[in-house]
Design a protein around this motif. Structure first.
Motif, PDB file in Angstrom:
ATOM      1  N   UNK A   1     -20.206  -3.646  -5.464  1.00 53.28           N
ATOM      2  CA  UNK A   1     -20.598  -2.340  -6.018  1.00 53.28           C
ATOM      3  C   UNK A   1     -20.180  -1.151  -5.160  1.00 53.28           C
ATOM      4  N   UNK A   2     -19.890  -1.358  -3.882  1.00 57.68           N
ATOM      5  CA  UNK A   2     -19.523  -0.252  -2.999  1.00 57.68           C
ATOM      6  C   UNK A   2     -18.018  -0.080  -2.831  1.00 57.68           C
ATOM      7  N   UNK A   3     -17.238  -0.804  -3.628  1.00 55.66           N
ATOM      8  CA  UNK A   3     -15.795  -0.563  -3.672  1.00 55.66           C
ATOM      9  C   UNK A   3     -15.552   0.516  -4.723  1.00 55.66           C
ATOM     10  N   UNK A   4     -15.026   1.666  -4.297  1.00 51.45           N
ATOM     11  CA  UNK A   4     -14.855   2.819  -5.190  1.00 51.45           C
ATOM     12  C   UNK A   4     -13.748   2.558  -6.213  1.00 51.45           C
ATOM     13  N   UNK A   5     -13.762   3.363  -7.279  1.00 51.54           N
ATOM     14  CA  UNK A   5     -12.786   3.180  -8.362  1.00 51.54           C
ATOM     15  C   UNK A   5     -11.355   3.326  -7.859  1.00 51.54           C
ATOM     16  N   UNK A   6     -11.101   4.310  -6.989  1.00 51.27           N
ATOM     17  CA  UNK A   6      -9.744   4.496  -6.454  1.00 51.27           C
ATOM     18  C   UNK A   6      -9.322   3.291  -5.622  1.00 51.27           C
TER      19      UNK A   6
ATOM     20  N   UNK B   1       0.837  -1.209   0.000  1.00 50.57           N
ATOM     21  CA  UNK B   1       0.000   0.000   0.000  1.00 50.57           C
ATOM     22  C   UNK B   1       0.869   1.255   0.000  1.00 50.57           C
ATOM     23  N   UNK B   2       1.944   1.250   0.781  1.00 53.90           N
ATOM     24  CA  UNK B   2       2.856   2.397   0.785  1.00 53.90           C
ATOM     25  C   UNK B   2       3.482   2.604  -0.591  1.00 53.90           C
ATOM     26  N   UNK B   3       3.875   1.520  -1.232  1.00 54.26           N
ATOM     27  CA  UNK B   3       4.440   1.633  -2.588  1.00 54.26           C
ATOM     28  C   UNK B   3       3.424   2.258  -3.534  1.00 54.26           C
ATOM     29  N   UNK B   4       2.164   1.807  -3.425  1.00 53.00           N
ATOM     30  CA  UNK B   4       1.124   2.361  -4.287  1.00 53.00           C
ATOM     31  C   UNK B   4       0.942   3.851  -4.037  1.00 53.00           C
ATOM     32  N   UNK B   5       0.863   4.255  -2.751  1.00 46.05           N
ATOM     33  CA  UNK B   5       0.633   5.660  -2.408  1.00 46.05           C
ATOM     34  C   UNK B   5       1.784   6.548  -2.879  1.00 46.05           C
TER      35      UNK B   5
ATOM     36  N   UNK C   1       3.680   5.981  -5.451  1.00 46.55           N
ATOM     37  CA  UNK C   1       3.642   6.040  -6.910  1.00 46.55           C
ATOM     38  C   UNK C   1       2.437   6.829  -7.417  1.00 46.55           C
ATOM     39  N   UNK C   2       1.318   6.743  -6.685  1.00 43.33           N
ATOM     40  CA  UNK C   2       0.091   7.390  -7.139  1.00 43.33           C
ATOM     41  C   UNK C   2      -0.396   8.407  -6.110  1.00 43.33           C
ATOM     42  N   UNK C   3      -1.245   7.996  -5.149  1.00 43.67           N
ATOM     43  CA  UNK C   3      -1.804   8.950  -4.198  1.00 43.67           C
ATOM     44  C   UNK C   3      -2.390   8.221  -2.992  1.00 43.67           C
ATOM     45  N   UNK C   4      -2.492   8.969  -1.868  1.00 40.50           N
ATOM     46  CA  UNK C   4      -3.207   8.458  -0.698  1.00 40.50           C
ATOM     47  C   UNK C   4      -4.685   8.822  -0.766  1.00 40.50           C
ATOM     48  N   UNK C   5      -5.063   9.641  -1.721  1.00 43.70           N
ATOM     49  CA  UNK C   5      -6.452  10.092  -1.814  1.00 43.70           C
ATOM     50  C   UNK C   5      -7.396   8.914  -2.041  1.00 43.70           C
TER      51      UNK C   5
END
Length: 347
Positions: free
Chosen positions: A322-327, A112-116, A118-122
């Motif tokens: 359905x309630x898992x957001x796109x981000x 998760x830290x690697x993802x954030x 590279x992309x965002x924590x938003x």
């Protein structure tokens, strides 16, 4: 002076002729390059299909058969793999087997830290909360719902969901019922008589990885998967297969790996006396119709018919809750990319 001008004219005429010849050569070269490029695109398209599913297709014959829970086919030419009831496998390729352990939470958090970075924590509030407290969530869940690998908090939960929550994909699957049934019948051969009853599967996508030889045998099913909007195509929680339950077979009670997905069953062949029980609620399949359920709930399935009834067959697909957001979907695809957590464990 006249002689010089004539020479100049000849030189200019010769130069123009050379330019014309060069243009013809350049044009011919360009046509050849274009044809080679078109041939390359054609070969790539045939190899990986026109589906938008991300291509991680395996090559060679090592994955020629169907897979159940990570098991490989027993025979080199086997199309369907048998499993008597539900059992945990010991395959080195099975995510559910290899990722369990005391350091899973740490590996999840590092991913998760690697993802954030590279992309965002938003938009990562629930994912961060789930990863941070994963051990507590998994151990404190009621026995009716207890995912084995990852629990995303604050998701609405129920054993069964209305078809309306994934209406587009449900309708597309139901419209594809004749084609999927015909394709299943083209690959299915009645298994040899054995003692007991069986659960057989024929995977197109197993734990986020397409099985290229199976896909080649089922181009229509693969095309349908590529048209689904919410199919989990890029992480280990995504599967798609033909699932066959022979008369007398029982899939004993078990939990799925996560609550971020809904499992969709499209009934292809449904004889009498077949039932799916999720969270204590029984439902029956129907030919040409979809059932949506959360397989992180305790569930089982059985076929109590006789041999004359034939097998129960469904086309099984894993869709996003359905309630898992796109981000959140993007982050989970990154964290649970096939092989990522295993690679991190080896570092």
């Amino acid at each position: 002076m006249e002689w010089s001008l004539e020479n100049v004219r000849e030189m200019v005429a010769g130069g123009m002729q050379s330019i014309r010849e060069c243009e013809i050569c350049a044009f011919a070269t360009g046509v050849c390059v274009l044809l080679l490029f078109m041939w390359y695109c054609y070969r790539v398209g045939r190899e990986h299909s026109s589906s938008p599913l991300r291509g991680r297709c395996l090559s060679g014959s090592s994955r020629i058969g169907g897979v159940v829970g990570g098991f490989r086919s027993k025979g080199k030419h086997s199309l369907l793999e048998e499993q008597n009831g539900f059992a945990f496998c010991q395959s080195s390729e099975c995510f559910r087997c290899t990722s369990a352990g005391e350091n899973l939470n740490q590996r999840l958090y590092h991913s998760l830290q690697d993802y954030a970075k590279r992309y965002t924590w938003s938009g990562m509030g629930r994912v961060h909360k789930g990863v941070r407290d994963q051990g507590r969530y998994l151990n404190s869940r009621p026995t009716i719902q207890r995912p084995e690998v990852f629990f995303l908090p604050d998701l609405p939960s129920a054993p069964f969901f209305s078809r309306e929550v994934q209406r587009h994909d449900v309708e597309l699957l139901e419209q594809s019922f004749p084609a999927l049934l015909a394709e299943f019948e083209s690959i299915y051969h009645q298994p040899p008589a054995r003692s007991g009853s069986s659960w057989w599967t024929y995977y197109l996508v197993n734990q986020g990885t397409p099985l290229v030889l199976n896909v080649r045998r089922c181009p229509k099913a693969w095309r349908v998967l590529g048209q689904l909007r919410t199919f989990i195509a890029n992480n280990v929680f995504g599967n798609a297969c033909f699932s066959v339950l022979t008369p007398g077979a029982l899939i004993t009670e078990h939990y799925g790996p996560t609550n971020v997905r809904l499992r969709c069953h499209l009934g292809l062949k449904v004889p009498p006396s077949c039932e799916l029980v999720v969270g204590g609620e029984p439902q029956c399949w129907s030919e040409g119709s979809c059932l949506l359920f959360d397989d992180s709930f305790l569930h089982r399935a059985f076929h109590e018919g006789n041999s004359e009834d034939g097998p129960r067959v469904v086309f099984m697909v894993d869709l996003w809750h359905p309630n898992v957001a796109a981000a959140e979907r993007q982050a989970l695809d990154y964290i649970f990319t096939p092989g990522r957590l295993e690679d991190r464990e080896g570092k």
